[in-house]
Design an enzyme around this catalytic site. Structure first.
Site, PDB file in Angstrom:
ATOM      1  N   HIS A 367     -15.941   0.491  27.521  1.00  0.00           N
ATOM      2  CA  HIS A 367     -17.075   0.726  26.625  1.00  0.00           C
ATOM      3  C   HIS A 367     -16.647   1.246  25.265  1.00  0.00           C
ATOM      4  O   HIS A 367     -17.275   0.948  24.254  1.00  0.00           O
ATOM      5  CB  HIS A 367     -18.055   1.679  27.313  1.00  0.00           C
ATOM      6  CG  HIS A 367     -18.370   1.218  28.693  1.00  0.00           C
ATOM      7  ND1 HIS A 367     -18.009   1.922  29.816  1.00  0.00           N
ATOM      8  CD2 HIS A 367     -18.936   0.069  29.136  1.00  0.00           C
ATOM      9  CE1 HIS A 367     -18.365   1.229  30.888  1.00  0.00           C
ATOM     10  NE2 HIS A 367     -18.920   0.122  30.505  1.00  0.00           N
ATOM     11  N   ARG A 474     -26.982  -4.796  24.422  1.00  0.00           N
ATOM     12  CA  ARG A 474     -26.630  -4.006  25.606  1.00  0.00           C
ATOM     13  C   ARG A 474     -27.374  -2.671  25.563  1.00  0.00           C
ATOM     14  O   ARG A 474     -26.911  -1.715  24.944  1.00  0.00           O
ATOM     15  CB  ARG A 474     -25.122  -3.757  25.636  1.00  0.00           C
ATOM     16  CG  ARG A 474     -24.255  -5.014  25.639  1.00  0.00           C
ATOM     17  CD  ARG A 474     -22.785  -4.606  25.637  1.00  0.00           C
ATOM     18  NE  ARG A 474     -21.873  -5.725  25.740  1.00  0.00           N
ATOM     19  CZ  ARG A 474     -21.268  -6.311  24.705  1.00  0.00           C
ATOM     20  NH1 ARG A 474     -21.513  -5.870  23.465  1.00  0.00           N
ATOM     21  NH2 ARG A 474     -20.436  -7.315  24.892  1.00  0.00           N
ATOM     22  N   ARG A 510     -30.890  -6.992  27.107  1.00  0.00           N
ATOM     23  CA  ARG A 510     -30.503  -6.964  28.516  1.00  0.00           C
ATOM     24  C   ARG A 510     -30.895  -5.609  29.086  1.00  0.00           C
ATOM     25  O   ARG A 510     -30.593  -4.573  28.497  1.00  0.00           O
ATOM     26  CB  ARG A 510     -28.980  -7.164  28.656  1.00  0.00           C
ATOM     27  CG  ARG A 510     -28.512  -7.179  30.109  1.00  0.00           C
ATOM     28  CD  ARG A 510     -27.020  -7.459  30.215  1.00  0.00           C
ATOM     29  NE  ARG A 510     -26.219  -6.344  29.733  1.00  0.00           N
ATOM     30  CZ  ARG A 510     -24.881  -6.388  29.602  1.00  0.00           C
ATOM     31  NH1 ARG A 510     -24.232  -7.500  29.900  1.00  0.00           N
ATOM     32  NH2 ARG A 510     -24.227  -5.336  29.167  1.00  0.00           N
ATOM     33  N   GLU A 609     -23.807 -14.468  36.311  1.00  0.00           N
ATOM     34  CA  GLU A 609     -22.489 -13.841  36.378  1.00  0.00           C
ATOM     35  C   GLU A 609     -22.032 -13.618  37.814  1.00  0.00           C
ATOM     36  O   GLU A 609     -20.878 -13.273  38.058  1.00  0.00           O
ATOM     37  CB  GLU A 609     -22.476 -12.517  35.595  1.00  0.00           C
ATOM     38  CG  GLU A 609     -23.679 -11.638  35.810  1.00  0.00           C
ATOM     39  CD  GLU A 609     -23.817 -10.546  34.757  1.00  0.00           C
ATOM     40  OE1 GLU A 609     -22.871 -10.310  33.984  1.00  0.00           O
ATOM     41  OE2 GLU A 609     -24.889  -9.917  34.710  1.00  0.00           O
ATOM     42  N   ASN A 632     -17.501 -12.784  31.347  1.00  0.00           N
ATOM     43  CA  ASN A 632     -16.556 -11.747  31.793  1.00  0.00           C
ATOM     44  C   ASN A 632     -16.667 -11.516  33.299  1.00  0.00           C
ATOM     45  O   ASN A 632     -15.677 -11.565  34.034  1.00  0.00           O
ATOM     46  CB  ASN A 632     -16.819 -10.423  31.063  1.00  0.00           C
ATOM     47  CG  ASN A 632     -16.587 -10.525  29.576  1.00  0.00           C
ATOM     48  OD1 ASN A 632     -16.115 -11.538  29.079  1.00  0.00           O
ATOM     49  ND2 ASN A 632     -16.929  -9.474  28.853  1.00  0.00           N
ATOM     50  N   ASP A 633     -17.893 -11.248  33.764  1.00  0.00           N
ATOM     51  CA  ASP A 633     -18.087 -10.986  35.191  1.00  0.00           C
ATOM     52  C   ASP A 633     -17.983 -12.260  36.020  1.00  0.00           C
ATOM     53  O   ASP A 633     -17.453 -12.231  37.137  1.00  0.00           O
ATOM     54  CB  ASP A 633     -19.440 -10.310  35.435  1.00  0.00           C
ATOM     55  CG  ASP A 633     -19.325  -8.786  35.423  1.00  0.00           C
ATOM     56  OD1 ASP A 633     -18.237  -8.276  35.743  1.00  0.00           O
ATOM     57  OD2 ASP A 633     -20.314  -8.118  35.094  1.00  0.00           O
ATOM     58  N   ARG A 643     -11.097  -7.248  36.274  1.00  0.00           N
ATOM     59  CA  ARG A 643     -10.734  -7.430  34.866  1.00  0.00           C
ATOM     60  C   ARG A 643     -10.219  -6.152  34.224  1.00  0.00           C
ATOM     61  O   ARG A 643      -9.644  -6.187  33.148  1.00  0.00           O
ATOM     62  CB  ARG A 643     -11.914  -7.985  34.070  1.00  0.00           C
ATOM     63  CG  ARG A 643     -13.201  -7.181  34.151  1.00  0.00           C
ATOM     64  CD  ARG A 643     -14.351  -7.992  33.568  1.00  0.00           C
ATOM     65  NE  ARG A 643     -15.651  -7.394  33.797  1.00  0.00           N
ATOM     66  CZ  ARG A 643     -16.438  -6.947  32.831  1.00  0.00           C
ATOM     67  NH1 ARG A 643     -16.050  -7.003  31.590  1.00  0.00           N
ATOM     68  NH2 ARG A 643     -17.619  -6.441  33.116  1.00  0.00           N
ATOM     69  N   CYS A 680     -22.587 -15.468  26.476  1.00  0.00           N
ATOM     70  CA  CYS A 680     -22.498 -14.235  25.685  1.00  0.00           C
ATOM     71  C   CYS A 680     -21.340 -13.344  26.119  1.00  0.00           C
ATOM     72  O   CYS A 680     -21.366 -12.138  25.918  1.00  0.00           O
ATOM     73  CB  CYS A 680     -23.814 -13.455  25.752  1.00  0.00           C
ATOM     74  SG  CYS A 680     -24.345 -13.044  27.416  1.00  0.00           S
TER      75      CYS A 680
END
Length: 754
Positions: A367, A474, A510, A609, A632-633, A643, A680
């Site tokens: 983060h 986010r 989201r 995801e 990513n996920d 990851r 995204c």
């Protein structure tokens, strides 16, 4: 210790006077070895300094041939001096010439001397050189003499670390403690930053080495130890810590170390040689670090961090120093260096002064990395030992694009990076010129380019970049940087500010994606065997409906009179989306019942995801207004790769055939259902990967702000039809050559900027 000048305390006082004299570095060093020799009743005292090529060079001597100074060298590990440097431990012998490690250097004239005592010159566990005394007689040096010489070596360590002796080094023979270093890590945020080191939690600088009253220093140490123990006990007694098993385990280890009688006894022994309590803590920790760095066991080496932190806590108890440099008093070119850091801590610093961030921990999806990208500063993570390899104020370069760090760079390296910064600035000017042009391929396909955001500092980028809107906001970042749970009114104010900043551009919010590695500091942490696959995102929201309803209500009120787009993360089954949609409908009904203004239109979407949703695409597409792919996920779950784990994160290519087939499957299904789909994840933020995404059918991409220009420049020079044919052929053939290489060759032939 016997001595002509009255023992180590008096020697330290004399050395302090020498350090204050306005003389050259060589004169200061020459006077130092004379004083030490006289105090130790030794015929010889010599200082060897470790060079960047791992050789030791004689820098000063009293007793050996003066012509050997800056001429005599030996490899680390060669001879008795080299052995001291290699092992980072004292070596004492009554007859040096019979020792198996003895190495004869004829130019020094040391064959006359039998007794030998050498101690490492250590700082933060790093060997900077070796201090030696010798005698003609077959003398046995006492433990007290060894301790005293180790204490004196601290003065030389500070002298070497200050860079004062660098002026004496021959070209190409830089001093090890000040040598340029090239380090590598993981790229967190692109860009290049040139500046000077600011330690987020700097080591306490011990300015006073010599004690006037050893008894008082011992009492100060014991009082500080007591204060340290009390502070650890207080933290353990706090309810939030008691519930966090990992934090509690660390603090229990701290408490064990703080009550270790051996640790306290060593510091008392060092104080007895005539130094302050602070100097004793620093000496013992440096010795411990030097020993533990040679241990192969990774678990024991990990304890180094605990011991370093504990020693720093004890030094703060002694000195009353605060934790870090005030965030509003940074140098204008600050490169922040830390072991680890949360997003809130980074936001405390003045953005105008920050040029870069370097972390020992923290990967590209952490983060703090997301915040660094939002701030537009270059950042590199996973740089081993960086906090121990730099000093406050060191010149440093962080190359976020290459994941590289240059510590104390040579002039030619600095000049090359300065040119790289100028080149990037020119490229940014070129990208600015593209801002108002349509993001359209050469064959007329429109590609929507959106931003990933999550903080107020992101909002100016919407207009500056020419993005079509915010494809992923986010919402959890607001919760992560807050000290307590944000009230509905606070959430509403943020969402309204985001919508107003976007103007007529769309914004997709989201809902909270917390849990797993995204832990709120004020929320009870659930210990899970595998948090990435556990209670997080929509699962947490559905199980805690008050949490989700509060957020949905804030979003609805913030978007009154305009369109609201909301998507739910980590949907693994259509039933989860149905429950979330029902919750939104109840909130709409509640606000309507109470006469509250509502959005003109509410659109709901789901994140793709979790692989299970791939086999429910027909059902989910019938329910949603749009889809967003979290690459990513999705990549992580498809390949069963954590990851955040450096050992496996790079094991599979993000453009390998399995992921490309999954992405093509999604775009084909979405096109057939006439439902827009956006990617995204991080894949969209690099031109080469973005080209592959266009090739599998994506027409909407959301990325970090700095990527808009480079991706737009790429897509304006390609034919989308050609890319689709090329990627389709690659997927079907499952060719041996990686798609990356194929795309690079394609771009080179077509003159496409990647």
């Amino acid at each position: 210790m016997p001595g002509a000048l009255g023992g180590p305390r008096l020697l330290l006082k004399r050395l302090r006077e020498v350090m204050a004299e306005p003389v050259s570095a060589q004169e200061r060093l020459d006077k130092t070895v004379v004083l030490i020799a006289a105090n130790m009743v030794a015929e010889v005292c010599s200082t060897y300094v470790l060079r960047s090529d791992d050789t030791l060079e004689l820098y000063a001597t009293e007793g050996l041939n003066p012509n050997a100074v800056h001429l005599t060298t030996m490899r680390k590990g060669e001879g008795l001096v080299g052995l001291v440097a290699k092992e980072a431990e004292a070596v004492a012998t009554a007859d040096a010439q019979t020792h198996p490690a003895f190495s004869y250097k004829p130019e020094t004239g040391e064959e006359l001397y039998h007794a030998f005592l050498g101690v490492p010159i250590l700082r933060a566990g790093e060997t900077l050189g070796v201090l030696v005394v010798q005698n003609r007689a077959h003398r046995v040096y006492s433990e007290e003499e060894i301790e005293a010489l180790l204490t004196v070596s601290m003065v030389l360590a500070e002298m070497i670390a200050s860079g004062e002796l660098q002026a004496l080094a021959r070209p190409g023979a830089d001093i090890a403690g000040r040598r340029p270093l090239h380090l590598t890590g993981a790229s967190l945020a692109e860009g290049v930053g040139l500046g000077h080191v600011v330690l987020h939690e700097p080591r306490v600088v011990v300015k006073t080495l010599i004690a006037e009253d050893p008894a008082r220093e011992t009492q100060r140490l014991e009082d500080a130890i007591e204060g340290l123990r009390d502070s650890i006990d207080s933290m353990l007694d706090r309810g939030d810590v008691a519930r966090a098993a990992e934090t509690r385990e660390i603090l229990e280890a701290y408490r064990m170390f703080a009550h270790d009688r051996g640790w306290l006894a060593k510091m008392r022994e060092v104080i007895a040689t005539g130094v302050t309590a602070e100097a004793a803590v620093q000496r013992v920790q440096s010795d411990t670090r030097a020993r533990m760095q040679r241990v192969a066991d990774p678990i024991l080496r990990e304890r180094l961090y605990d011991l370093d932190d504990l020693a720093n806590r004890l030094l703060r108890q002694l000195t009353g120093d605060g934790h870090h440099v005030p965030a509003d008093r940074l140098p204008k070119d600050a490169i922040l260096v830390a072991r680890s850091m949360g997003p809130a801590a980074l936001l405390d610093y003045n953005r105008d002064s920050l040029r870069g961030l370097i972390l020992e921990e923290g990967g590209p999806t952490s983060h703090v990395a997301i915040v660094a990208r939002a701030l537009g500063i270059a950042a590199v993570g996973e740089v081993s030992e960086i906090t121990n390899l730099v000093e406050e104020g060191d010149a440093i370069i962080v190359d976020g694009s290459a994941g590289a760090v240059q510590v104390r760079p040579a002039p030619d390296v600095e000049a090359a990076y300065a040119e790289k910064v100028r080149f990037r600035a020119r490229r940014q000017e070129q990208y600015q010129a593209l801002r108002s042009l349509p993001s359209r391929t050469k064959d007329g396909r429109d590609i929507g380019l959106y931003l990933n955001a999550g903080l107020l500092v992101d909002l100016p980028h919407v207009r500056e970049s020419g993005a079509h809107g915010i494809g992923l906001f986010r919402t959890e970042l607001q919760f992560m940087i807050a000290s307590q749970f944000p009230r509905t009114s606070e959430q509403q104010a943020l969402y309204k500010a985001v919508l107003e900043a976007a103007g007529d551009r769309s914004v997709t919010f989201r809902t909270l994606d917390i849990g797993g590695d995204k832990v709120l500091p004020y929320m009870h942490k659930i210990e899970e065997e595998n948090p990435a696959l556990g209670w997080r995102a929509i699962r947490l929201g559905l199980d805690r409906p008050g949490l989700m309803r509060s957020q949905l209500r804030a979003l609805l009120q913030a978007a009154a009179g305009r369109e609201l787009r909301v998507m739910f993360p980590m949907v693994a089954a259509v039933e989860e989306f149905d429950h979330a949609r029902a919750m939104m409908e109840r909130e709409i009904a509640f606000l309507r019942r109470h006469g509250k203004p509502l959005p003109d239109l509410v659109k709901l979407g789901a994140m793709v995801e979790v692989p299970s949703i791939l086999w429910q695409l027909d059902e989910i597409l019938a329910r949603v207004d749009f889809l967003s792919v979290g690459s990513n996920d999705l990549f992580q779950f498809l390949f069963a790769v954590d990851r955040g784990n450096a050992r496996v994160a790079g094991r599979f290519d993000t453009l390998s055939v399995p992921i490309l087939r999954a992405l093509r499957f999604i775009t084909d299904k979405a096109a057939a259902a006439d439902v827009p789909v956006t990617l995204c994840g991080e894949l969209a933020s690099r031109p080469l990967e973005a080209a592959a995404l266009i090739g599998v059918g994506f027409r909407l991409l959301s990325m970090n702000p700095a990527a808009i220009g480079p991706v737009k420049a790429m897509l304006m020079e390609v034919d989308a039809g050609e890319l689709e044919s090329l990627v389709t052929e690659h997927i079907a053939a499952h060719a041996d050559k990686p798609l990356r290489a194929v795309l690079r060759e394609f771009a080179e032939r077509r003159g496409v900027p990647l």
